[in-house]
Write a protein that holds these residues in place. Structure first.
Motif, PDB file in Angstrom:
ATOM      1  N   PRO A  38      -1.743  15.702  -4.589  1.00 29.75           N
ATOM      2  CA  PRO A  38      -2.015  14.389  -4.001  1.00 29.75           C
ATOM      3  C   PRO A  38      -3.050  13.598  -4.797  1.00 29.75           C
ATOM      4  O   PRO A  38      -2.996  12.376  -4.847  1.00 29.75           O
ATOM      5  CB  PRO A  38      -2.534  14.707  -2.603  1.00 29.75           C
ATOM      6  N   ALA A  39      -3.980  14.302  -5.445  1.00 22.81           N
ATOM      7  CA  ALA A  39      -4.986  13.616  -6.261  1.00 22.81           C
ATOM      8  C   ALA A  39      -4.333  12.921  -7.453  1.00 22.81           C
ATOM      9  O   ALA A  39      -4.751  11.829  -7.854  1.00 22.81           O
ATOM     10  CB  ALA A  39      -6.037  14.612  -6.736  1.00 22.81           C
ATOM     11  N   ARG A  65       1.207  14.940   3.241  1.00 22.43           N
ATOM     12  CA  ARG A  65       0.914  16.278   2.748  1.00 22.43           C
ATOM     13  C   ARG A  65       1.720  17.283   3.564  1.00 22.43           C
ATOM     14  O   ARG A  65       2.036  17.054   4.703  1.00 22.43           O
ATOM     15  CB  ARG A  65      -0.569  16.545   2.843  1.00 22.43           C
ATOM     16  N   PRO A 115      -4.492   2.506  -1.250  1.00 24.51           N
ATOM     17  CA  PRO A 115      -4.014   3.414  -0.196  1.00 24.51           C
ATOM     18  C   PRO A 115      -3.942   2.673   1.134  1.00 24.51           C
ATOM     19  O   PRO A 115      -4.629   1.680   1.353  1.00 24.51           O
ATOM     20  CB  PRO A 115      -5.066   4.518  -0.167  1.00 24.51           C
ATOM     21  N   LEU A 122       5.937  10.495  -0.670  1.00 28.24           N
ATOM     22  CA  LEU A 122       5.221   9.257  -0.904  1.00 28.24           C
ATOM     23  C   LEU A 122       5.817   8.172  -0.033  1.00 28.24           C
ATOM     24  O   LEU A 122       7.027   7.918  -0.085  1.00 28.24           O
ATOM     25  CB  LEU A 122       5.326   8.852  -2.378  1.00 28.24           C
ATOM     26  N   SER A 154       0.847  -1.182   0.000  1.00 33.11           N
ATOM     27  CA  SER A 154       0.000   0.000   0.000  1.00 33.11           C
ATOM     28  C   SER A 154       0.886   1.237   0.000  1.00 33.11           C
ATOM     29  O   SER A 154       2.108   1.145   0.040  1.00 33.11           O
ATOM     30  CB  SER A 154      -0.931   0.004   1.220  1.00 33.11           C
ATOM     31  N   TYR A 155       0.246   2.393  -0.069  1.00 36.34           N
ATOM     32  CA  TYR A 155       0.973   3.668  -0.103  1.00 36.34           C
ATOM     33  C   TYR A 155       0.243   4.696   0.747  1.00 36.34           C
ATOM     34  O   TYR A 155      -0.915   4.529   1.100  1.00 36.34           O
ATOM     35  CB  TYR A 155       1.108   4.175  -1.535  1.00 36.34           C
ATOM     36  N   TYR A 156       0.943   5.769   1.063  1.00 37.79           N
ATOM     37  CA  TYR A 156       0.330   6.930   1.700  1.00 37.79           C
ATOM     38  C   TYR A 156       1.082   8.171   1.246  1.00 37.79           C
ATOM     39  O   TYR A 156       2.261   8.117   0.912  1.00 37.79           O
ATOM     40  CB  TYR A 156       0.311   6.816   3.233  1.00 37.79           C
ATOM     41  N   VAL A 157       0.378   9.296   1.180  1.00 36.86           N
ATOM     42  CA  VAL A 157       0.971  10.565   0.755  1.00 36.86           C
ATOM     43  C   VAL A 157       1.065  11.468   1.972  1.00 36.86           C
ATOM     44  O   VAL A 157       0.063  11.714   2.648  1.00 36.86           O
ATOM     45  CB  VAL A 157       0.142  11.246  -0.349  1.00 36.86           C
ATOM     46  N   SER A 195      -3.750   4.232  -8.017  1.00 39.04           N
ATOM     47  CA  SER A 195      -4.928   3.395  -8.252  1.00 39.04           C
ATOM     48  C   SER A 195      -4.882   2.776  -9.646  1.00 39.04           C
ATOM     49  O   SER A 195      -5.304   1.636  -9.829  1.00 39.04           O
ATOM     50  CB  SER A 195      -6.217   4.183  -8.041  1.00 39.04           C
ATOM     51  N   ASP A 218      -2.698   9.812  -6.123  1.00 41.71           N
ATOM     52  CA  ASP A 218      -3.730   8.819  -5.850  1.00 41.71           C
ATOM     53  C   ASP A 218      -4.225   8.178  -7.146  1.00 41.71           C
ATOM     54  O   ASP A 218      -4.412   6.958  -7.213  1.00 41.71           O
ATOM     55  CB  ASP A 218      -4.905   9.449  -5.095  1.00 41.71           C
TER      56      ASP A 218
END
Length: 164
Positions: A141-142, A102, A155, A108, A97-100, A149, A145
């Protein structure tokens, strides 16, 4: 500027702006030199300032073109992050999985299949390691994402109830 993408855009725009200004100033100074029998210091100053603006514009354009911004890719069964000479390659099966993160400089973070954050060597070549890969401040970030995806990487689920 801390954001490489913002710095690249600023240098390209400034270089593109300085080139025509320098050309016009140099041309005006040269026409002043050729138009009169006794040219004054104003004509020489215009030529010198025009030449300096031309050289400065060229330097900014070349440096802006050479700046590298981070690139995310998924190809040949692996996830790749490239920023200049710094390259991270991870087999696609090892990315869970990943996370951003901000903030001023977005980052990332990637997690393994068990959900633990991965550690990456520092981008600047220091001995420290980080649990994230730096992106740019202008990166949406969009967009990250949407890219993840599309690549099929979900996520990170941070809820205590695990999606209920």
């Amino acid at each position: 500027m801390t954001c490489p993408m913002g710095r690249k855009r600023a240098e390209l725009w400034a270089g593109a702006l300085l080139l025509p200004i320098g050309a016009v100033a140099a041309a005006a100074g040269l026409s002043g030199l050729w138009g009169t029998a006794d040219p004054g210091m104003g004509a020489w100053a215009a030529v010198a300032l025009g030449a300096a603006a031309l050289v400065g514009g060229l330097v900014l354009l070349i440096d802006g073109i050479r700046l590298r911004v981070p690139v995310l890719e998924v190809e040949d069964g692996e996830f790749r992050y490239t920023r200049g000479r710094y390259i991270v390659r991870i087999p696609f099966a090892d990315v869970g999985s990943y996370y951003v993160l901000r903030g001023r400089t977005r980052s990332l973070g990637l997690c393994d299949v068990a959900g633990r954050p991965r550690q990456f060597p520092s981008v600047q070549g220091r001995r420290a390691s980080r649990p994230y890969l730096p992106l740019t401040g202008l990166t949406s970030p969009a967009k990250v994402d949407a890219f993840m995806s599309t690549a099929g990487i979900p996520p990170r689920d941070r809820s205590l109830t695990s999606g209920r």
